[in-house]
Design a protein around this motif. Structure first.
Motif, PDB file in Angstrom:
ATOM      1  N   LEU A  12       0.800  -0.726  -0.173  1.00 47.32           N
ATOM      2  CA  LEU A  12      -0.072  -0.223   0.090  1.00 47.32           C
ATOM      3  C   LEU A  12       0.772   1.355   0.144  1.00 47.32           C
ATOM      4  N   GLU A  13       2.037   1.038   0.258  1.00 44.34           N
ATOM      5  CA  GLU A  13       2.767   2.585   0.594  1.00 44.34           C
ATOM      6  C   GLU A  13       3.637   2.319  -0.799  1.00 44.34           C
ATOM      7  N   LEU A  14       3.919   1.359  -1.189  1.00 50.05           N
ATOM      8  CA  LEU A  14       5.415   0.955  -2.182  1.00 50.05           C
ATOM      9  C   LEU A  14       4.575   1.299  -3.849  1.00 50.05           C
ATOM     10  N   SER A  15       3.229   1.417  -3.994  1.00 47.90           N
ATOM     11  CA  SER A  15       2.429   1.320  -5.190  1.00 47.90           C
ATOM     12  C   SER A  15       0.733   1.783  -5.134  1.00 47.90           C
ATOM     13  N   GLU A  16       1.060   2.582  -6.137  1.00 46.75           N
ATOM     14  CA  GLU A  16      -0.559   3.200  -5.997  1.00 46.75           C
ATOM     15  C   GLU A  16      -1.873   2.509  -6.881  1.00 46.75           C
ATOM     16  N   GLU A  17      -0.691   1.761  -7.852  1.00 44.74           N
ATOM     17  CA  GLU A  17      -1.343   0.822  -9.065  1.00 44.74           C
ATOM     18  C   GLU A  17      -2.281  -0.474  -8.492  1.00 44.74           C
ATOM     19  N   HIS A  18      -1.490  -0.524  -7.264  1.00 38.11           N
ATOM     20  CA  HIS A  18      -2.324  -2.101  -6.225  1.00 38.11           C
ATOM     21  C   HIS A  18      -2.622  -1.734  -5.614  1.00 38.11           C
ATOM     22  N   GLN A  19      -3.662  -0.181  -5.494  1.00 35.36           N
ATOM     23  CA  GLN A  19      -4.226   0.182  -3.760  1.00 35.36           C
ATOM     24  C   GLN A  19      -5.426  -1.033  -4.215  1.00 35.36           C
ATOM     25  N   LEU A  20      -6.024  -1.015  -4.877  1.00 37.91           N
ATOM     26  CA  LEU A  20      -7.775  -1.616  -4.131  1.00 37.91           C
ATOM     27  C   LEU A  20      -7.068  -3.468  -4.296  1.00 37.91           C
ATOM     28  N   ASP A  21      -6.670  -3.443  -4.961  1.00 42.03           N
ATOM     29  CA  ASP A  21      -6.282  -5.323  -5.300  1.00 42.03           C
ATOM     30  C   ASP A  21      -5.723  -5.489  -3.348  1.00 42.03           C
ATOM     31  N   ALA A  22      -4.650  -4.769  -3.043  1.00 44.87           N
ATOM     32  CA  ALA A  22      -3.857  -4.496  -1.828  1.00 44.87           C
ATOM     33  C   ALA A  22      -4.831  -4.802  -0.800  1.00 44.87           C
ATOM     34  N   LYS A  23      -5.353  -3.626  -0.755  1.00 44.35           N
ATOM     35  CA  LYS A  23      -6.552  -3.569   0.302  1.00 44.35           C
ATOM     36  C   LYS A  23      -7.891  -4.306  -0.116  1.00 44.35           C
TER      37      LYS A  23
END
Length: 225
Positions: free
Chosen positions: A50-61
């Motif tokens: 979540l801190e490293l990538s804005e692109e993967h925010q939705l999947d990570a959450k």
């Protein structure tokens, strides 16, 4: 799963791997840990992502919420889902459904937490959580049945009865889940005779074999063979 973990860890160890691919490997490794039941490691990876990538925010959450659900960490599940609810902006009708789903999930998490607190004997906290669940969605049977159970334990039988009747009218198909509780409360209040007409109304609205059996039991209790 073991092989997948090794492969993704190997990818992450490569210093020359582009950030886009490294973040994707990060996400896949978290999925591997979830599949292996290593929830603590998955949680840490996803929080890092979540801190490293804005692109993967939705999947990570989404995956992080799954981790919190599996570990029964309802506080963190609520916090993260509520943050997602805040991301649903505007009056776009296409975004209404995700917002409604998020509110229903929040209500469910509060109910899960309420039942945990009730089992632990903390009835005050259980009540607060069940009322919070209702604040997320009024059209929900679960918090009503929890609150009715708490009311019953605390001697507030009329309030418990009213809550259960509300739940029954809201979702007649859910009546089998709490019909025993409703019967007990109505008998304590000497108003069980009110149930048969109500159940008959439900049966007119929808043909349901379970409702038919429940109504038959009421007629049998009254001696109306």
């Amino acid at each position: 799963v073991d092989n997948a973990i090794k492969i993704h860890q190997s990818l992450l160890s490569r210093s020359r791997l582009p950030d886009v691919q490294k973040n994707q490997a990060h996400l896949e490794l978290a999925k591997d840990f979830i599949a292996a039941g290593l929830l603590d490691r998955a949680e840490q990876l996803l929080k890092d992502l979540l801190e490293l990538s804005e692109e993967h925010q939705l999947d990570a959450k989404s995956l992080l919420i799954e981790v919190f659900e599996a570990s029964r960490d309802w506080d963190q599940a609520c916090e993260l889902t509520e943050s997602q609810l805040g991301e649903v902006k505007g009056d776009d009708p296409h975004q209404e459904s995700p917002a409604i789903k998020a509110r229903v999930k929040l209500s469910h998490y509060c109910c899960e937490a309420a039942e945990d607190r009730e089992s632990a004997g903390d009835l005050e906290a259980a009540r607060d959580l069940a009322e919070r669940a209702l604040s997320w969605t009024q059209e929900s049977v679960w918090p009503q049945t929890i609150l009715a159970r708490l009311d019953q334990q605390q001697g507030q039988l009329r309030l418990a009865y009213d809550r259960l009747i509300t739940a029954a009218k809201m979702s007649p198909e859910r009546l089998p889940e709490f019909v025993v509780q409703l019967t007990e409360v109505s008998e304590s209040l000497n108003c069980r005779e009110e149930l048969a007409p109500l159940y008959a109304t439900f049966l007119i609205q929808r043909e349901d074999p379970q409702l038919r059996v429940i109504l038959a039991d009421e007629y049998k209790m009254r001696g109306d063979d």
